[in-house]
Design a protein around this motif. Structure first.
Motif, PDB file in Angstrom:
ATOM      1  N   VAL A   1      55.283  42.502  -3.674  1.00 41.66           N
ATOM      2  CA  VAL A   1      53.884  42.842  -3.563  1.00 41.66           C
ATOM      3  C   VAL A   1      53.353  43.157  -4.979  1.00 41.66           C
ATOM      4  N   ARG A   2      52.296  42.492  -5.390  1.00 44.69           N
ATOM      5  CA  ARG A   2      51.594  42.539  -6.655  1.00 44.69           C
ATOM      6  C   ARG A   2      50.471  43.121  -6.755  1.00 44.69           C
ATOM      7  N   THR A   3      50.391  44.250  -7.560  1.00 48.24           N
ATOM      8  CA  THR A   3      48.994  45.241  -7.710  1.00 48.24           C
ATOM      9  C   THR A   3      48.196  44.150  -8.844  1.00 48.24           C
ATOM     10  N   ILE A   4      47.091  43.820  -8.403  1.00 48.70           N
ATOM     11  CA  ILE A   4      46.011  43.184  -9.303  1.00 48.70           C
ATOM     12  C   ILE A   4      44.865  44.216  -9.532  1.00 48.70           C
ATOM     13  N   VAL A   5      44.637  44.337 -10.729  1.00 48.00           N
ATOM     14  CA  VAL A   5      43.673  45.276 -11.389  1.00 48.00           C
ATOM     15  C   VAL A   5      42.470  44.426 -11.521  1.00 48.00           C
ATOM     16  N   ASP A   6      41.022  44.707 -10.679  1.00 43.06           N
ATOM     17  CA  ASP A   6      40.104  44.098 -11.112  1.00 43.06           C
ATOM     18  C   ASP A   6      39.017  44.734 -12.299  1.00 43.06           C
ATOM     19  N   THR A   7      39.023  44.040 -13.251  1.00 41.82           N
ATOM     20  CA  THR A   7      38.421  44.723 -14.465  1.00 41.82           C
ATOM     21  C   THR A   7      37.001  44.279 -14.824  1.00 41.82           C
TER      22      THR A   7
END
Ligand code: GDP
Length: 317
Positions: free
Chosen positions: A136-142
């Motif tokens: 599971v990979r956390t993706i940060v929307d910036t």
């Protein structure tokens, strides 16, 4: 009392260590975020898992809270000298963990199996489980760069980009690791450690909730069990890391109360710092019992004292 602690890295590891100082080893299971994991230099790096294991093993760097004590960085320095990537600090002892883990993952072993064997080798007697064996990979929307892989945001860009939201890639098909639901089913309490709610705890809840909360509501909140969280936000700020900045950028005033609202009806109990005493009444109004105490863990004794406070708080159950 059997406890399942949900933990990210440094904040989670400190309270897990406090619990480990008190509870018989078989009574503590730590379920650790793997959303921060990533591939780097051809290796699978699991920062939170390693922080928890090193801390429980007494091998962690006491200054940083992550990485190994008495570490050297010869390999990384030489990689950087060759023009390779040196931005993610991996020490020589730490690299041994990543190299051996990667070799075993490639040969088809599961992350939970490998973690169990490493814990045995390091003398960790508590059960430490990755939240899932599937990635599971956390993706940060910036605002500035759109979506960034977590470590690109966290380490490479030093949490400077403003966040708009988060996504946990792969969570739909990720099952809790073997042993996670069993431990929850047997626990008298779930303890949400003072870790970053957005990027350390939410990924774990995202994996657990389809099975543990929605389909098996009794697994997380069966009576007489408790679900207790310790606030990582103290006086509107974090001890370290970007959790408060994330709340602010998402339009929520960072506070212990915001953390209690974040976990909402999952909680039966909530622990907040003395400096946030004024917020306790509002949390109580949500139907959540509160404990106001010192929640800063600077020393091993602080960890033990906070863990004991939490256990006393929920033990009437
Ligand atoms: P990371 O993955 O290493 O960033 O670690 P975590 O997510 O587990 O921890 C980061 C959070 O832990 C931050 O929000 C900190 O405020 C919180 N934290 C760190 N140390 C302490 C402490 O001593 N007491 C409390 N209450 N929170 C802490």
């Amino acid at each position: 009392m059997k406890i399942v602690a949900l933990a990210g890295g440094v904040g989670g590891a400190k309270l897990a260590d406090g619990l480990a100082q008190i509870l018989p080893p078989e009574d503590l299971t730590v379920v650790v975020n793997t959303g921060d994991d990533f591939e780097h230099l051809g290796l699978t790096i699991c920062p939170d898992l390693d922080t928890v294991c090193y801390t429980l093993a007494g091998l962690a760097n006491p200054e940083t809270g992550w990485g190994r004590a008495a570490e050297t960085f010869h390999v990384l320095e030489n990689i950087a000298r060759l023009g390779g990537e040196g931005w993610f600090k991996l020490g020589d002892k730490d690299l041994a963990t990543h190299i051996e883990r990667t070799r075993r993952l490639r040969s088809g072993e599961s992350l939970s199996q490998i973690t169990r064997d490493f814990c045995r080798a390091w003398g960790v007697r508590q059960v430490v489980l990755p939240m899932s064996d599937e990635p599971v990979r956390t993706i940060v929307d910036t605002v500035e760069y759109g979506e960034l892989p977590f470590q690109e945001y966290f380490v490479h860009r030093k949490c400077e980009p403003r966040v708009k939201g988060f996504r946990f890639a792969g969570v739909e098909s990720a099952k809790p690791a073997p042993g996670v639901l069993e431990a929850i089913g047997q626990a008298q309490a779930i303890l949400i450690c003072p870790s970053n709610p957005w990027v350390s705890i939410d990924p774990i809840l995202a994996v657990l909730e389809p099975s543990a909360i929605c389909h098996r509501p009794s697994a997380i909140r069966h009576q007489p069990s408790a679900t207790v969280a310790v606030s990582p936000i103290i006086g509107g700020r974090t001890v370290k890391g970007p959790a408060a900045k994330m709340y602010a950028e998402l339009g929520i005033t960072p506070s212990a109360l915001a953390v209690a609202r974040h976990y909402g009806s999952r909680l039966t109990h909530f622990v907040l710092d003395k400096v946030d005493q004024m917020q306790a009444a509002e949390v109580e109004n949500m139907g959540i019992q509160t404990l106001v105490t010192n929640t800063i863990m600077r020393t091993p004794e602080d960890r033990r004292r906070l863990a004991q406070d939490v256990l006393n708080f929920i033990s009437p159950l």
